[in-house]
Design a protein around this motif. Structure first.
Motif, PDB file in Angstrom:
ATOM      1  N   ASN A  88       0.829  -1.209   0.000  1.00 50.90           N
ATOM      2  CA  ASN A  88       0.000   0.000   0.000  1.00 50.90           C
ATOM      3  C   ASN A  88       0.865   1.262   0.000  1.00 50.90           C
ATOM      4  O   ASN A  88       0.579   2.220  -0.722  1.00 50.90           O
ATOM      5  N   ARG A  89       1.917   1.270   0.786  1.00 47.20           N
ATOM      6  CA  ARG A  89       2.809   2.423   0.852  1.00 47.20           C
ATOM      7  C   ARG A  89       3.508   2.625  -0.478  1.00 47.20           C
ATOM      8  O   ARG A  89       3.610   3.749  -0.982  1.00 47.20           O
ATOM      9  N   ARG A 134       2.519   1.628  -3.416  1.00 47.63           N
ATOM     10  CA  ARG A 134       1.529   2.041  -4.402  1.00 47.63           C
ATOM     11  C   ARG A 134       1.252   3.537  -4.280  1.00 47.63           C
ATOM     12  O   ARG A 134       1.161   4.258  -5.282  1.00 47.63           O
ATOM     13  N   ASP A 135       1.134   4.026  -3.044  1.00 46.89           N
ATOM     14  CA  ASP A 135       0.923   5.461  -2.826  1.00 46.89           C
ATOM     15  C   ASP A 135       2.107   6.284  -3.320  1.00 46.89           C
ATOM     16  O   ASP A 135       1.937   7.355  -3.918  1.00 46.89           O
TER      17      ASP A 135
END
Length: 122
Positions: free
Chosen positions: A62-63, A65-66
């Motif tokens: 998630n990190r 991807r951000d």
């Protein structure tokens, strides 16, 4: 004669006592060094485990991807999809012609002449 023998025995006892005294302190110093090394090893193992935890935290999908979304304009990163891959048969490899008296090194693809019946290896 007995006095001389007693003096030699006393000298030997004093010498052995001095040697034992020195060995005792050398042994204690070695034990302190081993204990210090074990403390250092434990500290380094703890540091490695903390670094592994930080690495796992920083590599969360998630990190990442951000971060990719945030920096898309500069980096142009796109996620890998199955359409980005091709079959091996579709890759065009250069054709190498091999003469009958040459061997090909599979790593460098350079040809090495083979010795004939009248030639010898160098």
């Amino acid at each position: 004669m007995k006095t001389f023998l007693y003096m030699i025995c006393c000298g030997v006892v004093i010498s052995v006592a001095y040697w034992a005294y020195k060995e005792n302190y050398r042994t204690q110093a070695s034990l302190r060094r081993v204990a210090e090394l074990q403390r250092q090893i434990a500290h380094e193992r703890e540091t490695i485990s903390v670094l592994k935890a930080e690495w796992a935290y920083l590599n969360r999908p998630n990190r990442l991807r951000d971060l990719v979304d945030l920096n898309f304009g500069e980096l142009g990163l796109v996620p890998l999809l199955p359409e980005h891959f091709a079959e091996v048969e579709l890759v065009a490899y250069p054709q190498v012609e091999i003469e009958a008296n040459e061997l090909v090194n599979p790593i460098s693809t350079s040809s090495v002449p083979t010795p004939g019946p009248d030639k010898e290896f160098p």
